[in-house]
Design an enzyme around this catalytic site. Sequence first.
Site: not given
Length: 460
Positions: A164, A362
């Site tokens: 991220e 995720e």
Amino acid sequence: MFYQFPEDFYWGGASSALQTEGSDSSRGKTIFDVFYNLAPNRFFDGVGPNKLADFYHRYKEDISLYKAVGHNSHRTSISWARLIPDGDGDVDQEAVVYYHEVIDEFKRQGVTLIMNLMHFDMPAALQAKGGFENREVVDAYVRYAKICFELFGDKVKLWATFNEPIVTPEGGYLYDFHYPNVVDFKRAVQVSYNMIIAHAAAVKVFHQVVDGGEICTILNITPIYPRSDNPKDVAAARIADLIFVRSFLDPVLLGQWNAELVEFLGEHDLLPVGLPEDKQLIAANRVDFIGLNYYQPRRVKAKEHVPHPESVLLPESFFDYYEMQGRRMNTSRGWEIYPKAIYDMLMTIKNEYGNVKCYIAENGMGIQQEDQFRGADGVIDDTYRIAFYKEHLRYVHQAISEGVNCFGYHIWTPIDNWSMINAYKNRYGVIEFNPQTGERKLKRSGSWFKELVDANGFDD
């Protein structure tokens, strides 16, 4: 109906060095050590990065627990500040031994490892030099990446450059939830730009050093939905999409900056400073696959009010968020539950980005005060988490049936872990962790996940 997944599907979970290893004396400081020392009150219950689950010493036990809940694969990260304490100097040989032992243990227990180079944890010494605002820190990152590939690339064949990466400019340079707590859109854009350069340069080095490996980055490209089909709502959602999705997705998958985004940044004096050779670097070094994190959607509408000319320029200067009527919420986390978005995200990869190989890196559900759901047998009965997984996996299955090249699904996270600022407020694990005693214990969802993997699918 039974939802059968492809043969050799990657079932597993994700974790990070920052959130699991522990702050023992062998590790250099990260920005979160600095942030905690400056403002411990900003961390939930005052719990900082020095109170972790001690994966550093208990990795064999924890990897065994991953296996106990069925994981055939796992993503974790190397701590840059552990391997190179000042970020750009000598390699710590104790850390080299440690990471070799961890990698060997994953292999011994039959868990395929995806190794990530950076999960938000910039070494403090490099942040003091400006972090990713400074092009010299980009060079330091590429050097660190090369060292990792040379040290461990003969054992680990699947790598990620960042987890991220957009969170670094968001948290540290836009919204004041990570150190260095800057609020400056232009500086945030520069950080994003330099991280993309660092990523591309690391991809280039990877293919020079690691024989037969593949490398990705992990993006949280949260789908963005306009309130309505009114052109102004649609235009507002497009700006949000350019900023939060296309800014990283286009360079890593298409090898070029999004032209609309460049035009938008230019109109608002937000363009970053780069070098002439940067475009070619990005074009020539696209990822081999992509990891996708998904938790909640973004819902956007046109601005209700014109921003004050003296207000701080932020992405939200160009759109407003809105709450969809009838939405379902995870009230613990304050996030909307909208499983269809995971399908929409996967179909975007198929339809707009050449159907590159991808996996769900995720997906998970954070809940507060889970002890209230403990059954008479002492096990946390988190059937809500099982339902959450099933809802999302149905849409992953649908996307695969429609041709999406998705090869895995990883949960966040196998064992409850410390989270930046939120500490242990929200628990995501299928394995309970007690911060007071260090005890680990399977939740109901852990047993269910093992059944899921054993069957390579689920009945619903």
